[in-house]
Design an enzyme around this catalytic site. Sequence first.
Site, short mmCIF file in Angstrom:
data_model
loop_
_atom_site.label_atom_id
_atom_site.label_comp_id
_atom_site.label_asym_id
_atom_site.label_seq_id
_atom_site.Cartn_x
_atom_site.Cartn_y
_atom_site.Cartn_z
N GLU A 132 2.44 4.68 9.33
CA GLU A 132 1.81 5.97 9.56
C GLU A 132 0.77 6.22 8.47
O GLU A 132 1.10 6.23 7.29
CB GLU A 132 2.85 7.10 9.55
N HIS A 178 4.94 -1.50 -2.52
CA HIS A 178 3.95 -2.11 -1.64
C HIS A 178 4.48 -2.17 -0.20
O HIS A 178 5.66 -1.93 0.04
CB HIS A 178 3.63 -3.54 -2.10
N GLN A 226 9.29 4.27 10.66
CA GLN A 226 7.96 4.44 10.08
C GLN A 226 7.98 4.43 8.56
O GLN A 226 8.99 4.72 7.92
CB GLN A 226 7.34 5.76 10.54
N GLU A 241 1.36 -7.13 0.03
CA GLU A 241 1.86 -8.47 -0.32
C GLU A 241 1.70 -9.40 0.87
O GLU A 241 1.91 -9.01 2.03
CB GLU A 241 3.33 -8.40 -0.74
#
Length: 374
Positions: free
Chosen positions: A132, A155, A62, A201
Amino acid sequence: MKIIPCFALHFIACTKTAISFHLRSSSLYTTNTAGRSPVRMSTSATSDSSIAVVPGRPSWQQTMLRIRNPEKSIKFYTDNFGMTLLDKFDFPKYSFTLYFLTTLPEGEEYNLKPGTQEAHEYLWSMDGVALELTYNYDPQQNYHPGNQERDGFGHIAFNVEDVYDATDRLLKAGIEFKKKPDEGRMKGLAFAYDPDGYWVEIVQRPSGIIKNYFNLSQTMIRVKDPKKSLAFYRSLGMKLVRERHYGDFSNYFLASSSSSIPETLDPGSEEANHLVKSMFHPILELTHNHGTEKDESFQHYNGNEEGRQGFGHIGFLVDDVYKACDAIRSHGYGFRKEPDGGSMKGLAFAYDPDGYSVEIIKRGGIDFGDLKVT
């Protein structure tokens, strides 16, 4: 002041900036913003096979971001990027809810109801990486998306076969962009804004390999000393798939051990470049701006500081949290929460070399005490 129990500390913490392009990092390409070719060199002298991996089959599971409006954020990622809401955890007593989304293979059906025990069991045993989204019940709360001076988080990214077509689709859906494909010196990639201003991105992948239009493909964080960071994440079962070195920065791409990676792969080769862009599951991108490792006072913001909260942590599944933490402890970077710290036993948060929080979760899950859906 609202008092938050220790087990919840990772969920709730006790403008456009002109940044040189390498701070956003996009080493999947052949040139940087100055048009220079990457330099063939290696910082990763230690091979994956020589690193002792912590016990319990660790796998990256995650990346956590804090959000203001779950309805907007979930719609943004499901409607525009094809993600699936797998699960949610409601903690009304502590005023927050967690949502977990992922990219499922095209055609794979998911019929479990988020918030149920069955969905929890799927989430904590999945092969792949979830996004998450943490919602704290405070409509006035604004979060810091990163990419300002000394920010560590950069990012998340999605791969797609045609960046230009994807950008057109997103523009028609009303999505705003930091950078469109033909803007700036780096052509053929884009950065969109999500509802909280996080950078997303859009990266081109080879055609005909993945059926999904979009697939969640990376999380990027900046690191001070790549040798330390690579050793740490390799000990969590990750493998260095690709590395690129430019005049003043380098990028390292790591994949979890569940990914199929040839043992003989040269991280600096074109084969590695093709593999990174062809993978279905996400990679962890580490960006190193040269010279930071020599500055003793330099430190990135990790996303959990007061006033700069946004990115929260990455997390790994392991078979036994206690055994894994005993091994992680030998790195000497400390813990934000030990396995028996606070009210929630059997869950830990280690620090990586840059102070990022790394959640250690038992594969199969534990009883988190959330309000379950029946």
